[in-house]
Write a protein that holds these residues in place. Structure first.
Motif, mmCIF file in Angstrom:
data_model
loop_
_atom_site.group_PDB
_atom_site.id
_atom_site.type_symbol
_atom_site.label_atom_id
_atom_site.label_comp_id
_atom_site.label_asym_id
_atom_site.label_seq_id
_atom_site.Cartn_x
_atom_site.Cartn_y
_atom_site.Cartn_z
ATOM 1 N N VAL A 401 1.024 -1.103 0.066
ATOM 2 C CA VAL A 401 0.035 -0.057 -0.079
ATOM 3 C C VAL A 401 0.954 1.307 0.013
ATOM 4 O O VAL A 401 2.051 1.161 0.010
ATOM 5 N N GLY A 402 0.439 2.518 -0.131
ATOM 6 C CA GLY A 402 0.916 3.611 -0.266
ATOM 7 C C GLY A 402 1.651 4.131 -1.544
ATOM 8 O O GLY A 402 1.122 3.362 -2.595
ATOM 9 N N GLY A 403 1.976 5.338 -1.692
ATOM 10 C CA GLY A 403 2.463 5.902 -2.933
ATOM 11 C C GLY A 403 3.474 5.093 -3.690
ATOM 12 O O GLY A 403 3.229 4.909 -4.964
ATOM 13 N N GLY A 404 4.287 4.417 -2.869
ATOM 14 C CA GLY A 404 5.420 3.432 -3.685
ATOM 15 C C GLY A 404 4.823 2.212 -4.334
ATOM 16 O O GLY A 404 5.602 1.511 -5.180
ATOM 17 N N SER A 405 3.495 1.978 -3.896
ATOM 18 C CA SER A 405 2.766 0.843 -4.642
ATOM 19 C C SER A 405 2.688 0.811 -6.145
ATOM 20 O O SER A 405 2.269 -0.147 -6.799
ATOM 21 N N ARG A 406 2.765 2.003 -6.449
ATOM 22 C CA ARG A 406 2.496 2.454 -7.828
ATOM 23 C C ARG A 406 3.746 2.135 -8.947
ATOM 24 O O ARG A 406 3.999 1.978 -9.951
ATOM 25 N N ASN A 407 4.854 1.822 -8.090
ATOM 26 C CA ASN A 407 6.391 1.671 -8.524
ATOM 27 C C ASN A 407 6.394 -0.099 -9.206
ATOM 28 O O ASN A 407 6.560 -0.964 -8.144
ATOM 29 N N GLU A 408 5.970 -0.479 -10.473
ATOM 30 C CA GLU A 408 5.578 -1.676 -10.581
ATOM 31 C C GLU A 408 6.875 -2.375 -10.649
ATOM 32 O O GLU A 408 6.934 -3.505 -10.273
ATOM 33 N N LEU A 409 7.998 -1.968 -10.866
ATOM 34 C CA LEU A 409 9.244 -2.503 -10.962
ATOM 35 C C LEU A 409 9.604 -2.969 -9.694
ATOM 36 O O LEU A 409 10.039 -4.132 -9.352
ATOM 37 N N LEU A 410 9.484 -2.111 -8.739
ATOM 38 C CA LEU A 410 10.080 -2.437 -7.307
ATOM 39 C C LEU A 410 9.057 -3.664 -6.833
ATOM 40 O O LEU A 410 9.352 -4.380 -6.077
ATOM 41 N N ASN A 411 7.826 -3.370 -7.150
ATOM 42 C CA ASN A 411 6.712 -4.565 -6.666
ATOM 43 C C ASN A 411 7.274 -5.898 -7.198
ATOM 44 O O ASN A 411 7.326 -6.937 -6.595
ATOM 45 N N GLN A 412 7.761 -6.066 -8.565
ATOM 46 C CA GLN A 412 8.115 -7.079 -9.221
ATOM 47 C C GLN A 412 9.296 -7.710 -8.370
ATOM 48 O O GLN A 412 9.433 -8.916 -8.404
ATOM 49 N N PHE A 413 10.062 -6.645 -8.167
ATOM 50 C CA PHE A 413 11.468 -7.412 -7.579
ATOM 51 C C PHE A 413 11.158 -7.729 -6.182
ATOM 52 O O PHE A 413 11.745 -8.622 -5.846
#
Length: 415
Positions: A401-413
Motif C-alpha cells: 500500500v502507499g504511494g510506492g505501490s505504484r512502482n511496478e518494477l519495485l513491486n516485481q523485484f
C-alpha cells in the motif's frame, strides 16, 4: 454520502473526496500539493502555514462541488509534532525529523534512561528521529513556552476543529506511549523533564472531535462538517484498508519510508524483538502493527531531485524505465546505512557505497536506480523473515500500500 480525507506525506499532500454508494467506495483526488522540509535559520523545518493554506484550497474545491459532505479527517507521517503555546497557537518552528538536532536529543535521552528500559516501556524501535528524542533536543525555553505537545496529524485535525487530542495510532509512534497500559509513559515523560500535563488526552480511532471551525466554514464555503480523528497515522490508516483474510499476510507501506510487518492482537516486546529493532504500533481497534521502519522511496526521490538540479528531469515512470534497461544485480547497497539518511547528494552516496565496498561503480543513472530498487527488495525479504521468526507464523502474502505501490518494477523485484 461523501467524505473528505487529507493525507499528508513528507513529499506531497492531497485532499481526497470519498463517495460511498451501493456498498462501494470511490475516491477522487480534489487537490494535490508538494511538500518537503525547508532549511531555515532554526534548522530543517516544515512550512505548516503553507501546508494548511493548501488544505484550505482543497476545502474550497470541495465546497464548489455543492455535495452533502459528512466529515473530514487528516492523517500524516509519525514522529513530528506541533507545540502549542498557552493561547493554542502553533509555535514556530515545526521541526522535521531529518533535522540534525535529533542525535543530540537521543544522547540526552539515553543519559537519563537506558535503551532496554525504553523498549520495555514502549516496544518502539530505536531511531534518532523518534518524537522522544526530538523532545529531548528541545531547548528549555521552548519546553517552558509550550502548553501542549500534539502529533502532526492530530495537529491538522486541531487546526480544523479547535480540539487538541491525540489519536492512539499516531501517539503510539512517538516512543512515549505504553501499549500495556494504553496510556502515555509517565516514566519516559519524567525522564526527559517534560510536565505530564503537556500531553493531550488519548482517544481511539473514529473519535468525533467536533464541527469544522466556523471561521474556516466561512472562508472555504463549506458547511460546518464534522471533524473526525480516524487513524491519524498514515500507515495505520493504510493497513486498516488492507483487504486481508486469515493470519498469513504481511503489509508493506511503501513511501518515503518503508514500513513492513504484520498485524497481531498483542504487542511482542522481548529481547529478540529489541535486538531486531522491531516496533509495536497501534492500529484500528487496538490491533498491533509489528513492523520495521526502514528507508524507502527516499532513495529515488532524492536521486530525482538532485538530477533535476543538474538538468536531468525524470518522472518516476522514467526512473523505472531506465532501471529496467540496466544490468541486474551489478551492485547492491545496504539501504539502512546511515550514509543514506540525509546525504547532500544521494546518487554520489549510492555510488560511493558501491566503491567503498569493492563493487562495480554504477555506470549511469539507470544503474543507480536499479541498485537502489534491488537493494530495497532484498531488505524487504530480510524483514519478512525476521517477522516470521518473532511471530512463529509463516507469511504467504504481502499487501503493498502507499504511494510506492505504484512502482511496478519495485513491486516485481519484491515479489
Amino acid at each position: 454520502m461523501h467524505y473528505l480525507a487529507c493525507d499528508l506525506g513528507a513529499e506531497s499532500g492531497r485532499l481526497m473526496l470519498g463517495t460511498l454508494a451501493d456498498g462501494r467506495l470511490s475516491l477522487e483526488e480534489l487537490h494535490r500539493f508538494p511538500n518537503g522540509p525547508v532549511e531555515t535559520e532554526h534548522g530543517l523545518c516544515w512550512d505548516i502555514p503553507r501546508l494548511f493554506s493548501e488544505l484550505k484550497v482543497g476545502l474550497k474545491k470541495a465546497a464548489d462541488r455543492k455535495l452533502p459532505i459528512a466529515s473530514i479527517s487528516c492523517d500524516a507521517w509519525g514522529l513530528d509534532y506541533f507545540l502549542l503555546d498557552e493561547n493554542g497557537a502553533v509555535m514556530e518552528p515545526t521541526f522535521s525529523y531529518r533535522d540534525s538536532r535529533n542525535q543530540r536529543g537521543m544522547d540526552a535521552v539515553l543519559n537519563a534512561v537506558s535503551w532496554e528500559e525504553i523498549y520495555e516501556e514502549t516496544g518502539i524501535q530505536q531511531m534518532p528521529i523518534n518524537s522522544l528524542n526530538q523532545l529531548g533536543a528541545e531547548t528549555t525555553a521552548r519546553r517552558e513556552a509550550a502548553a501542549q505537545f500534539l502529533p502532526l496529524g492530530d495537529g491538522f485535525n486541531y487546526l480544523l476543529s479547535g480540539t487538541a487530542k491525540a489519536e492512539v495510532s499516531l501517539a503510539s509512534t512517538t516512543q512515549l506511549y505504553n501499549p500495556h497500559t494504553r496510556d502515555w509513559s509517565d516514566k519516559l515523560i519524567n525522564a526527559i523533564g517534560w510536565p505530564r500535563e503537556k500531553f493531550p488526552e488519548l482517544i481511539p480511532s473514529c473519535t468525533r472531535l467536533g464541527p469544522l471551525k466556523p471561521e474556516l466554514a466561512d472562508e472555504t464555503g463549506l458547511v460546518p462538517i464534522e471533524v473526525i480523528a480516524t487513524c491519524s497515522h498514515d500507515t495505520g490508516a493504510a493497513v486498516a484498508a488492507v483487504p486481508a483474510e486469515e493470519n498469513d499476510w504481511a503489509y508493506l507501506s511503501s513511501g518515503t519510508w518503508s514500513l513492513i510487518g504484520v498485524e497481531i492482537p498483542e504487542p511482542i516486546i522481548t529481547a529478540q524483538s529489541r535486538e531486531l529493532n522491531f516496533t509495536n504500533e497501534i492500529g484500528h481497534g487496538n490491533t498491533v502493527r509489528l513492523l520495521r521502519n526502514c528507508i524507502g522511496m527516499w532513495l529515488l526521490s532524492e536521486c530525482r531531485r538532485i538530477w533535476a538540479t543538474e538538468g536531468h528531469e525524470y518522472s518516476y515512470d522514467d526512473l523505472a524505465q531506465i532501471a529496467t534497461e540496466a544490468e541486474p544485480f551489478a551492485a547492491l547497497i545496504n539501504p539502512t546505512d546511515e550514509c543514506f539518511f540525509a546525504p547532500n547528494h544521494m546518487p554520489e552516496a549510492i555510488s560511493g557505497y558501491c566503491r567503498d565496498t569493492g563493487q562495480p561503480f554504477p555506470a549511469n543513472h539507470g544503474a543507480i536506480i536499479r541498485c537502489a530498487l534491488e537493494s530495497l527488495a532484498l531488505l524487504y525479504a530480510q524483514r519478512l523473515r525476521e517477522a516470521e521468526s518473532l511471530t512463529g507464523q509463516k507469511i504467504n502474502r504481502l499487501h503493498i500500500v502507499g504511494g510506492g505501490s505504484r512502482n511496478e518494477l519495485l513491486n516485481q523485484f519484491t515479489a
